[in-house]
Scaffold this motif. Structure first.
Motif, PDB file in Angstrom:
ATOM      1  N   LEU A 198       3.478  59.216  48.504  1.00  0.00           N
ATOM      2  CA  LEU A 198       4.351  58.320  47.725  1.00  0.00           C
ATOM      3  C   LEU A 198       5.814  58.712  47.921  1.00  0.00           C
ATOM      4  O   LEU A 198       6.681  57.863  48.107  1.00  0.00           O
ATOM      5  CB  LEU A 198       3.986  58.379  46.230  1.00  0.00           C
ATOM      6  CG  LEU A 198       2.632  57.763  45.832  1.00  0.00           C
ATOM      7  CD1 LEU A 198       2.364  57.988  44.357  1.00  0.00           C
ATOM      8  CD2 LEU A 198       2.609  56.269  46.143  1.00  0.00           C
ATOM      9  N   GLY A 199       6.073  60.026  47.890  1.00  0.00           N
ATOM     10  CA  GLY A 199       7.438  60.519  48.057  1.00  0.00           C
ATOM     11  C   GLY A 199       7.993  60.166  49.431  1.00  0.00           C
ATOM     12  O   GLY A 199       9.144  59.765  49.570  1.00  0.00           O
ATOM     13  N   MET A 200       7.158  60.326  50.469  1.00  0.00           N
ATOM     14  CA  MET A 200       7.620  60.040  51.830  1.00  0.00           C
ATOM     15  C   MET A 200       7.854  58.546  52.037  1.00  0.00           C
ATOM     16  O   MET A 200       8.727  58.134  52.780  1.00  0.00           O
ATOM     17  CB  MET A 200       6.600  60.554  52.841  1.00  0.00           C
ATOM     18  CG  MET A 200       6.730  62.037  53.087  1.00  0.00           C
ATOM     19  SD  MET A 200       5.700  62.594  54.430  1.00  0.00           S
ATOM     20  CE  MET A 200       4.085  62.506  53.715  1.00  0.00           C
ATOM     21  N   LEU A 201       7.024  57.719  51.373  1.00  0.00           N
ATOM     22  CA  LEU A 201       7.168  56.270  51.520  1.00  0.00           C
ATOM     23  C   LEU A 201       8.314  55.721  50.659  1.00  0.00           C
ATOM     24  O   LEU A 201       8.618  54.533  50.701  1.00  0.00           O
ATOM     25  CB  LEU A 201       5.867  55.565  51.142  1.00  0.00           C
ATOM     26  CG  LEU A 201       4.667  55.827  52.066  1.00  0.00           C
ATOM     27  CD1 LEU A 201       3.414  55.160  51.515  1.00  0.00           C
ATOM     28  CD2 LEU A 201       4.951  55.323  53.473  1.00  0.00           C
ATOM     29  N   GLY A 202       8.895  56.582  49.845  1.00  0.00           N
ATOM     30  CA  GLY A 202      10.000  56.152  48.980  1.00  0.00           C
ATOM     31  C   GLY A 202       9.509  55.439  47.726  1.00  0.00           C
ATOM     32  O   GLY A 202      10.299  54.777  47.037  1.00  0.00           O
ATOM     33  N   LEU A 203       8.213  55.547  47.443  1.00  0.00           N
ATOM     34  CA  LEU A 203       7.672  54.891  46.242  1.00  0.00           C
ATOM     35  C   LEU A 203       7.844  55.810  45.033  1.00  0.00           C
ATOM     36  O   LEU A 203       6.895  56.301  44.436  1.00  0.00           O
ATOM     37  CB  LEU A 203       6.187  54.548  46.446  1.00  0.00           C
ATOM     38  CG  LEU A 203       5.911  53.563  47.598  1.00  0.00           C
ATOM     39  CD1 LEU A 203       4.415  53.447  47.860  1.00  0.00           C
ATOM     40  CD2 LEU A 203       6.479  52.196  47.237  1.00  0.00           C
ATOM     41  N   THR A 204       9.101  56.057  44.686  1.00  0.00           N
ATOM     42  CA  THR A 204       9.409  56.943  43.565  1.00  0.00           C
ATOM     43  C   THR A 204       9.988  56.098  42.427  1.00  0.00           C
ATOM     44  O   THR A 204      10.485  54.989  42.674  1.00  0.00           O
ATOM     45  CB  THR A 204      10.439  58.002  44.000  1.00  0.00           C
ATOM     46  OG1 THR A 204      11.534  57.324  44.624  1.00  0.00           O
ATOM     47  CG2 THR A 204       9.853  58.974  44.993  1.00  0.00           C
ATOM     48  N   PRO A 205       9.947  56.592  41.181  1.00  0.00           N
ATOM     49  CA  PRO A 205      10.453  55.789  40.057  1.00  0.00           C
ATOM     50  C   PRO A 205      11.917  55.376  40.258  1.00  0.00           C
ATOM     51  O   PRO A 205      12.328  54.284  39.881  1.00  0.00           O
ATOM     52  CB  PRO A 205      10.318  56.720  38.857  1.00  0.00           C
ATOM     53  CG  PRO A 205       9.397  57.809  39.260  1.00  0.00           C
ATOM     54  CD  PRO A 205       9.383  57.869  40.738  1.00  0.00           C
ATOM     55  N   HIS A 206      12.738  56.276  40.798  1.00  0.00           N
ATOM     56  CA  HIS A 206      14.151  55.967  41.090  1.00  0.00           C
ATOM     57  C   HIS A 206      14.434  56.413  42.510  1.00  0.00           C
ATOM     58  O   HIS A 206      13.633  57.122  43.105  1.00  0.00           O
ATOM     59  CB  HIS A 206      15.078  56.720  40.123  1.00  0.00           C
ATOM     60  CG  HIS A 206      14.852  56.380  38.694  1.00  0.00           C
ATOM     61  ND1 HIS A 206      15.529  55.372  38.044  1.00  0.00           N
ATOM     62  CD2 HIS A 206      14.009  56.908  37.772  1.00  0.00           C
ATOM     63  CE1 HIS A 206      15.116  55.302  36.790  1.00  0.00           C
ATOM     64  NE2 HIS A 206      14.186  56.228  36.598  1.00  0.00           N
ATOM     65  N   ASN A 207      15.611  56.036  43.022  1.00  0.00           N
ATOM     66  CA  ASN A 207      15.992  56.540  44.336  1.00  0.00           C
ATOM     67  C   ASN A 207      16.338  58.025  44.207  1.00  0.00           C
ATOM     68  O   ASN A 207      17.181  58.388  43.387  1.00  0.00           O
ATOM     69  CB  ASN A 207      17.198  55.749  44.860  1.00  0.00           C
ATOM     70  CG  ASN A 207      17.553  56.148  46.274  1.00  0.00           C
ATOM     71  OD1 ASN A 207      17.487  57.326  46.630  1.00  0.00           O
ATOM     72  ND2 ASN A 207      17.918  55.170  47.082  1.00  0.00           N
ATOM     73  N   PRO A 208      15.695  58.907  45.011  1.00  0.00           N
ATOM     74  CA  PRO A 208      15.933  60.353  44.812  1.00  0.00           C
ATOM     75  C   PRO A 208      17.338  60.816  45.193  1.00  0.00           C
ATOM     76  O   PRO A 208      17.749  61.913  44.825  1.00  0.00           O
ATOM     77  CB  PRO A 208      14.889  61.010  45.712  1.00  0.00           C
ATOM     78  CG  PRO A 208      14.452  59.973  46.673  1.00  0.00           C
ATOM     79  CD  PRO A 208      14.670  58.645  46.017  1.00  0.00           C
ATOM     80  N   ILE A 209      18.072  59.980  45.944  1.00  0.00           N
ATOM     81  CA  ILE A 209      19.400  60.412  46.398  1.00  0.00           C
ATOM     82  C   ILE A 209      20.529  59.737  45.612  1.00  0.00           C
ATOM     83  O   ILE A 209      21.598  60.319  45.428  1.00  0.00           O
ATOM     84  CB  ILE A 209      19.548  60.162  47.915  1.00  0.00           C
ATOM     85  CG1 ILE A 209      18.508  61.007  48.667  1.00  0.00           C
ATOM     86  CG2 ILE A 209      20.937  60.517  48.411  1.00  0.00           C
ATOM     87  CD1 ILE A 209      18.440  60.738  50.139  1.00  0.00           C
ATOM     88  N   THR A 210      20.250  58.534  45.101  1.00  0.00           N
ATOM     89  CA  THR A 210      21.300  57.794  44.386  1.00  0.00           C
ATOM     90  C   THR A 210      21.743  58.554  43.143  1.00  0.00           C
ATOM     91  O   THR A 210      20.926  59.053  42.368  1.00  0.00           O
ATOM     92  CB  THR A 210      20.789  56.407  43.963  1.00  0.00           C
ATOM     93  OG1 THR A 210      20.201  55.797  45.101  1.00  0.00           O
ATOM     94  CG2 THR A 210      21.912  55.536  43.434  1.00  0.00           C
ATOM     95  N   GLN A 211      23.077  58.625  42.991  1.00  0.00           N
ATOM     96  CA  GLN A 211      23.607  59.360  41.841  1.00  0.00           C
ATOM     97  C   GLN A 211      23.964  58.381  40.718  1.00  0.00           C
ATOM     98  O   GLN A 211      24.665  57.403  40.941  1.00  0.00           O
ATOM     99  CB  GLN A 211      24.858  60.134  42.273  1.00  0.00           C
ATOM    100  CG  GLN A 211      24.581  61.072  43.443  1.00  0.00           C
ATOM    101  CD  GLN A 211      25.802  61.862  43.852  1.00  0.00           C
ATOM    102  OE1 GLN A 211      26.870  61.735  43.267  1.00  0.00           O
ATOM    103  NE2 GLN A 211      25.633  62.697  44.859  1.00  0.00           N
TER     104      GLN A 211
END
Lengths: 279, 319
Positions: free
Chosen positions: A29-42
Motif C-alpha cells: 500500500l505504501g509503495m503504491l501511494g495508497l496512504t491516508p495522506h500524501n507522505p511528502i506533502t507538508q
C-alpha cells in the motif's frame, strides 16, 4: 501449501507469519501511494499534532502525516531489504556453488575474498561502500547485498561440498549428466531448505542495517520516508512529540521480530535436527 | 595441515586483502583528494600548482605505488595526516579507541552477566511458563535495534524522571572512574541488550543440548546433585558456543558503537569514522576502517584459538 500449513502449525511461525503478512500488505500500500495522506506533502498549519482521528499517528514538524510516512517508510525499507537480500542470495549462491563445484584453486580464491569481506563489522563495510558510492536507495541495496553475500556463500558452499561427494551425484555423472544439470538439479534443489531459512533471517538483518544506515543519514535521503530517517528526525522533538519516535521505533522492532520468528520457525520445520532445542 | 595452522596461514593473506579493499574503495570515491582537502579553494589553483601538490602527496603515481607507500607507512606506524584534525591519523585513532573499547567490553560484561544466567535458568525450567517468559523477552531483545532502544531509554529518562543521560565533557576511566561509568552505563546497556538476548538464546539451547547428552544422564544416574550436574558437568561444554558467539559479537560491538556513540554523543572511534565520512577526511576514514577491521580479525582469530582450546576435536577435524 504444505510449508504454509507447517508455518501456521508452529507457535512462533504463526505469529511471525501474521506479522510479516501484515507488513507486506502495508508495504505494498505504501509503495503504491495508497496512504491516508500524501507522505511528502507538508500541511504547515497541522504541525506537530498529537495522534487524533484525522492523523492516527499525529503529524511531524512539517505537518506531514506520520501514519502515511510510516506506510511509505515500510514500503521503502522492505524494498531495500528484499532487493539487497535477493542480491546477496543470488551472488552468494552462485559463488558458493562455483567454489564447491570447481574446487581447489577457485574454492580458495572465492573463500578468501569472502574472508576479506567478513573481516569488517557489517555496518562498517556498509558505511565504506556508501562513502564510495554516495548515499541513496540503490547504494543501500548494493551495500547491504555485498555485506551479506559472504554469509550466503558459506551457507551454500558447505552443504554443496558434502552433496558433491554423495553417491547420487556420482550416479548422475555416470549417466552422463552435464555439470550445469547436476549443479542446478541435484545440488541447488537440495539447498533450498537452508537457503530459505537464511533468506528469512537475512531479511531481518537487512531491515536492521537499512534502518541503521538511514538513521545515520547515509541511507534513504529526505524528503522520502524511511523508518530509520523518521526515527533520526524524531530525536530533537522527543519530549514535545514522542509519537514521532514511538511509532517508527515500534514499526522497525516489530518487523524485525516478525522475520526472526518466521526464520526460527522455518529452521525448526526444515531442519529437524534443530527441533530438539528450539530457542 | 590442521585447522589452526591453516587459520594462521591465511591470516596475513586476508589482512592484505582487507588493506587493498580499503585502499581501492577510498580511491574510488568521486573527486580527487586535493579538492577534498582544499574544498572550494582548490578552484583557485593553477594546473601547475595542482600538479606539484599531486606530486607532493604522491597521488600522481600509479595506484600500486601509492598502495605500497601507504602500506609501508602503516608498517612503520604512519597512517597519514588527518585533514580535519591536522594531526597524524594514528594519534587521533588511539585517542578515540579506548572509549569504544571500554564501551564494547562493558556491553559484553552486561550481556554475559544477564544472558548466561537467564539462558541456564530457562534451560533448567524447559517448557515451563518461566522458560517461555525468558524466550519471549530474548526474542524481543534480539529484534530491538540499538538506536530504537537508545532513544527509548533517553525518552523514558527525560519524560518519566526528568533526567538526561550524563553527557558533557567525557571523563576517561583513569581520570574519573565514577563519572566515566555514569557516562558509559546507558550506552553499554543500549549496545549490550540485543547481545544479551543472543547470549540467552545460545546458552539456553546449548545447555538443553548438553543436558540431554549421555554423560549428563550418567552423572545424574550416579546420584550427582542437580547443582553439580549443571555447574560441573553441563556448563563447561555448554560454554563453547557462548564463547564463539561472544567473540564474534565483540567485533560487532566495536562496529555497532558507531550508532550508539552517535545517539549518546560519545567521542569514540565509531562516531569519529562517521564524522570523517561526512567531512571527507579520507586518510582518517581509510586508517580507522583498517584499524577496526584489523581488531575485528584479531578478535576472530582469538575466538578460534579459544574454540580449539575448549573443543579438542576441532584441532584435527575439518573447520
Amino acid at each position: 501449501m504444505r510449508i504454509l500449513r507447517a508455518i501456521f502449525g508452529h507457535g512462533s511461525g504463526r505469529i511471525g507469519g501474521v506479522i510479516v503478512g501484515v507488513y507486506l500488505l502495508v508495504a505494498i500500500l505504501g509503495m503504491l501511494g495508497l496512504t491516508p495522506h500524501n507522505p511528502i506533502t507538508q500541511f504547515r498549519v497541522d504541525r506537530l499534532h498529537a495522534p487524533n482521528s484525522a492523523y492516527w499517528m499525529g503529524t511531524d514538524l512539517f505537518g506531514r502525516d506520520v501514519a502515511s510516512r510510516l506506510m511509505a517508510g515500510i514500503g521503502q525499507s522492505f524494498t531495500v531489504a528484499f532487493f539487497s537480500v535477493a542480491f546477496a542470495t543470488l551472488a552468494g549462491t552462485v559463488l558458493g556453488l562455483a567454489a564447491a563445484w570447481l574446487g581447489s584453486r577457485w574454492d580458495g580464491i572465492v573463500m578468501r575474498i569472502m574472508d576479506v569481506l567478513l573481516a569488517f563489522p557489517a555496518i562498517l563495510l556498509a558505511l565504506l561502500i556508501v562513502t564510495v558510492a554516495g548515499p541513496g536507495t540503490w547504494t543501500s541495496i548494493v551495500a547491504i547485498g555485498i555485506v551479506y553475500t559472504p554469509i550466503f556463500t558459506r551457507v551454500v558452499r558447505g552443504p554443496a561440498l558434502s552433496l558433491k561427494a554423495r553417491e547420487f551425484v556420482d550416479a548422475a555423472r555416470t549417466f552422463g549428466s552435464s555439470s550445469s544439470y547436476i549443479v542446478t538439479r541435484h545440488l541447488l534443489l537440495n539447498l533450498v531448505a537452508p537457503l530459505t531459512v537464511q533468506v528469512t533471517l537475512a531479511l531481518a538483518w537487512s531491515l536492521l542495517t537499512e534502518a541503521g544506515l538511514s538513521f545515520l543519514g547515509l541511507g534513504t535521503q529526505p524528503p522520502a520516508a524511511s523508518l530509520g530517517l523518521m526515527l533520526s528526525d524524531s530525536r530533537n522533538l522527543m519530549e514535545t512529540a514522542p509519537w514521532l519516535m514511538i511509532f517508527p521505533g515500534l514499526a522497525i522492532m516489530i518487523s524485525i521480530l516478525g522475520f526472526n520468528l518466521l526464520g526460527d520457525a522455518l529452521r525448526d520445520i526444515l531442519d529437524p535436527r534443530m527441533r530438539r532445542a528450539p530457542a | 595441515m590442521n585447522y589452526l595452522m591453516r587459520r594462521l596461514a591465511t591470516f596475513p593473506l586476508v589482512l592484505l586483502g582487507v588493506s587493498i579493499l580499503v585502499f581501492v574503495a577510498i580511491r574510488m570515491v568521486p573527486g580527487d583528494s586535493i579538492t577534498a582537502m582544499l574544498g572550494t579553494e582548490a578552484g583557485l589553483l593553477t594546473p601547475a600548482q595542482r600538479d606539484s601538490l599531486a606530486a607532493y602527496f604522491g597521488i600522481d603515481q600509479p595506484w600500486f605505488v601509492q598502495y605500497w607507500r601507504w602500506i609501508g607507512g602503516i608498517l612503520h606506524g604512519n597512517f597519514g595526516i588527518s585533514v580535519t584534525y591536522g594531526r597524524p591519523v594514528l594519534d587521533v585513532i588511539l585517542e578515540r579507541f579506548p572509549l569504544t573499547l571500554e564501551l564494547a567490553v562493558l556491553s559484553m560484561i552486561i550481556a554475559l552477566a544477564v544472558g548466561m544466567p537467564a539462558g541456564i535458568f530457562a534451560a533448567t525450567h524447559n517448557e515451563k511458563l518461566s522458560d517461555l517468559g525468558v524466550r519471549i523477552v530474548a526474542m524481543i531483545g534480539q529484534s530491538t535495534p540499538s538506536f530504537v532502544l537508545g532513544l527509548l531509554i533517553i525518552y523514558t529518562l527525560s519524560a518519566g524522571f526528568g533526567l538526561l543521560p550524563a553527557m558533557g565533557e567525557f571523563a576517561p576511566l583513569w581520570q574519573d572512574p565514577l563519572r566515566n561509568l555514569s557516562q558509559l552505563i546507558l550506552p553499554a546497556i543500549t549496545l549490550g541488550f540485543a547481545f544479551a538476548a543472543s547470549v540467552t538464546r545460545i546458552s539456553r539451547s546449548a545447555m538443553l543440548d548438553v543436558l540431554s547428552d549421555d554423560y549428563v544422564r550418567t552423572a545424574r544416574s550416579k546420584g550427582a546433585s542437580a547443582r553439580s550436574v549443571i555447574w560441573r558437568h553441563a556448563l563447561p561444554n555448554a560454554l563453547i558456543p557462548v564463547v564463539t558467539l561472544s567473540g564474534i559479537e565483540f567485533g560487532y560491538l566495536l562496529g555497532g558503537a558507531v550508532i550508539v556513540e552517535q545517539i549518546y554523543a560519545l567521542p569514540g572511534l565509531g562516531r569519529m569514522v562517521l564524522d570523517a565520512i561526512q567531512q571527507r577526511d579520507y586518510a582518517l576514514v581509510q586508517g580507522s576502517v583498517l584499524f577496526i577491521a584489523f581488531n575485528f580479525m584479531i578478535i576472530n582469530l582469538l575466538v578460534d584459538l579459544a574454540y580449539v582450546g575448549l573443543d579438542p576435536r576441532i584441532r584435527l577435524g575439518e573447520p
